[in-house]
Design a protein around this motif. Structure first.
Motif, short mmCIF file in Angstrom:
data_model
loop_
_atom_site.label_atom_id
_atom_site.label_comp_id
_atom_site.label_asym_id
_atom_site.label_seq_id
_atom_site.Cartn_x
_atom_site.Cartn_y
_atom_site.Cartn_z
N PRO A 147 0.79 -1.24 0.00
CA PRO A 147 0.00 0.00 0.00
C PRO A 147 0.82 1.29 0.00
O PRO A 147 0.39 2.30 -0.57
N GLY A 148 2.01 1.27 0.62
CA GLY A 148 2.79 2.51 0.76
C GLY A 148 3.71 2.79 -0.41
O GLY A 148 4.53 3.72 -0.34
N GLN A 149 3.59 2.04 -1.48
CA GLN A 149 4.49 2.23 -2.62
C GLN A 149 4.26 3.59 -3.28
O GLN A 149 3.13 4.05 -3.41
N MET A 150 5.36 4.25 -3.72
CA MET A 150 5.20 5.51 -4.46
C MET A 150 4.38 5.24 -5.72
O MET A 150 4.39 4.13 -6.25
N ARG A 151 3.67 6.27 -6.19
CA ARG A 151 2.78 6.07 -7.33
C ARG A 151 3.36 6.54 -8.64
O ARG A 151 3.02 6.05 -9.70
N THR A 152 4.23 7.55 -8.56
CA THR A 152 4.85 8.06 -9.78
C THR A 152 5.98 9.01 -9.42
O THR A 152 6.14 9.38 -8.26
#
Ligand code: 6R9
Length: 647
Positions: A469-474
């Motif tokens: 869930p905490g992964q960077m998005r871009t």
């Protein structure tokens, strides 16, 4: 590598949130029943509309994208403040320890923080800030820095915090990159008895940032600063004229929460973008699992709000969990090397979370400073930012914690939002120097240079096989760069840039970066950034920068510099270039060594062979260490570099 082994103490196994069996079952479920698991975990947040979707991410090029809880609606600031008001409105949310031990600490309850954040948010609105706008925050470590983050989150503006130690040039670059129209700063900051001219730095930066319409200035030291008519306003003046309440803006889980610039191996710093729902869940969950926070605890993360650790573990994680979070304005060794331990005693801190570089610096000063304090309140000790050498680990455990406190070594990155590989104090036996085992939902793998997944006890490149869930998005403004940087080296997997070894117990040992990123005192820096700064100087033709082992900083900065024809190398120029880099980037980028080099070792295609430069910087100059130099365009440059080596 160390063979020591520290089993979970009996009282921890029985009292902590999770023991080993609970952790193993929880982890298995996070993988096998991922959808249900994460929707349940998401219930720890307050949703305006609870999500029915969980992970919809793909690392594959065809349908690439990271997305979690996409139909959920929430507000991050309401989750960090409003929802605690009924139960713990009178509990201290932010406990502030000033730079000078002679000054009084400040305390804000959740109720007081609510009003501070609401007024701040209304001030931002009064100068036109709205949902989706980017706001750059350049602040010292004072409570208003946390309020600024939460005020942005409250109105749905996207904050971009720039570390207060960065120069006006570095600040300007980051303001322009994300088109901020508003900057929040303070008159000055204080660190180790010195003042940092933050507002003056902003004024200098804004000469290059025509898009900035307003600057909100927090009065921190009260010294005189220049205020630009029509552009700059004092927070305390404006806050007195606005409403004390500001309704939180409903945000989609995937609406951006913040941008944070971080260094990579190439090009200028990347704007790492995190969104609202998944990030907050990750910060809150990992804060609870790693630090076993209990109501009433005083929790101290001694990071700066300018780095991701400050975002996730001073502000968002602890406040989402209703904790009392201690914010410290100063540095670990001022006025004396006993300061950290004095702060622990003064505020009866249960949990301390700091960086190996601070521990190494304090360890060097001897045990007497530690032993002069009591530290009986301490229950748990955390570390982050770089690999912790077993010697520092044992000192932290044995001397600081007197053998009583588990050491929580958390491996993670700006990109991951929160801890990825870390112990849980009631569940994980410890080995000094190992970050131990993955958090729920995290699937680490070790791959070889071809991307083949290696099994068992082995060393290689650390990748993460599925989203969390905490992964960077871009990367802000450059989605393709996001894909290219992290998902093409080993297709279908997230590349961390770190090397790691897995032992026979499945424990992970991070060995450090495998790319051109160096880690100086826990600050992450691209060698390319320092090189770009150097070549901007009129005397410099070319520069190559590498890291070298440094006792306190972990890694130091070693710069090889080729001067333009006709420029004479001397000590004055060396000093000048050191100062130049400090001005271009900031003091954290100060080169430790500058070696003037008439030529750099290059392949025939013109690529600098950094492997050789690293070996020379490390002092390993035997023919065997330097390896094959026959592919160089001019092998004789190596002899010159070795002969003129520094240190
Ligand atoms: C949180 C943070 C990330 C890089 C990361 C790695 C190093 C961080 C570590 C660690 C070994 C640990 N790193 N924690 N290495 N053990 N416990 O520091 O983020 O500034 O983005 O740096 O720091 O090399 O890749 P960030």
């Amino acid at each position: 590598m160390s063979d020591d082994f520290f089993p979970v103490p009996g009282d921890w196994a029985s009292s902590a949130l999770m023991d080993r069996a609970a952790r193993d079952a929880d982890y298995a479920r996070s993988i096998d029943a991922s959808h249900d698991y994460w929707l349940e975990r998401a219930q720890r947040l307050d949703w305006i509309t609870p999500p029915t979707k969980s992970d919809e991410s793909s690392f594959a090029e065809a349908d690439f994208g990271i997305q979690w809880f996409a139909d959920g609606v929430l507000n991050v600031s309401a989750n960090c403040i409003d929802r605690h008001l009924a139960k713990r409105g009178d509990q201290v949310a932010i406990l502030w320890e000033p730079d000078s031990p002679d000054e009084a600490p400040r305390r804000y309850t959740y109720a007081q923080a609510h009003e501070e954040v609401c007024r701040f948010a209304n001030v931002l609105k009064s100068v036109g800030a709205k949902k989706g706008d980017r706001i750059t925050i350049y602040m010292p470590m004072i409570p208003e820095a946390a309020f600024a983050l939460l005020a942005c989150a409250r109105i749905g503006a996207v904050h971009s915090v720039v570390f207060g130690g960065f120069s006006p040039e570095a600040l300007a670059g980051r303001i322009v990159d994300c088109d901020s129209t508003l900057v929040i700063t303070a008159d000055e900051g204080r660190r180790a008895g010195k003042t940092v001219p933050l507002k003056a730095n902003v004024d200098a930066a804004l000469k290059h940032c025509p898009g900035v319409k307003h600057v909100v200035v927090v009065q921190a030291t009260g010294d005189a600063v220049t205020m630009a008519e029509g552009r700059d306003l004092w927070l305390h003046e404006a806050a007195a004229t606005v409403e004390a309440d500001c309704p939180p803006e409903p945000m989609n889980a995937e609406d951006p929460l913040f941008i944070l610039y971080t260094s990579g191996s190439t090009g200028k710093p990347k704007g790492v973008l995190h969104t609202s729902g998944g990030y907050l869940l990750w910060a809150a969950l990992t804060h609870e699992l790693c630090f076993d926070y209990r109501p009433g605890d005083i929790y101290w993360c001694a990071a700066d709000i300018g780095w991701v650790t400050g975002h996730s573990y001073i502000v968002y994680g602890p406040l989402a969990n209703g904790a009392t979070t201690l914010m410290y304005e100063g540095v670990p060794n001022w006025p004396t090397p006993a300061r950290m331990w004095e702060v622990v005693d003064r505020h009866q801190v249960q949990t301390l979370f700091t960086a190996p570089t601070a521990l190494r610096a304090l360890m060097k000063e001897g045990d007497a400073h530690v032993k002069a304090t009591r530290r009986t309140s301490l229950r748990l000790l955390g570390t982050v930012g770089e690999p912790i050498n077993p010697e520092a680990w044992r000192w932290y455990h044995g001397v600081v914690g007197e053998g009583r406190c588990p050491i929580i070594d958390t491996w993670w990155q700006t990109e991951t939002g929160g801890a990825m590989i870390a112990p849980m104090p009631g569940a994980t036996d410890l080995k000094p120097g190992s970050a131990t085992l993955p958090m729920p939902g995290v699937v680490p793998q070790i791959v070889d240079t071809e991307g083949k997944v290696l099994e068992g006890a082995i060393e290689g490149n650390l990748v993460i096989a599925r989203s969390w869930p905490g992964q960077m998005r871009t990367v802000y403004g450059d989605h393709d760069r996001f894909f290219q940087t992290y998902f093409t080296t080993y297709p279908g997997k997230y590349t961390t840039g770190d090397g790691a070894r897995r032992d026979a117990d499945g424990y992970y040992w991070i060995t450090g970066r495998v790319d051109d990123v160096i880690n100086v005192s826990g600050h992450r820096m691209g060698t390319a950034e320092v090189e770009s700064a150097l070549v901007l100087h009129e005397s410099v033709a070319e520069a190559a920068v590498v890291g070298f082992p440094h006792d306190i900083k972990g890694q130091g900065i070693y710069a090889y510099v080729t001067l333009n024809a006709g420029i004479e190398p001397d000590d004055d120029l060396r000093q000048l270039l050191v100062k130049w880099v400090r001005t271009e980037i900031g003091p954290i980028a100060t080169p430790d060594v500058i070696q003037f080099a008439p030529g750099l070792p290059k392949t025939r295609s013109g690529k600098i062979m950094r492997r050789i430069l690293r070996k020379i910087a490390e002092g390993e100059v035997s023919a065997q260490a330097l390896g094959d130099t026959s592919t160089l365009a001019d092998p004789s440059v190596v002899d010159n570099l070795v002969a003129n080596r520094h240190g």
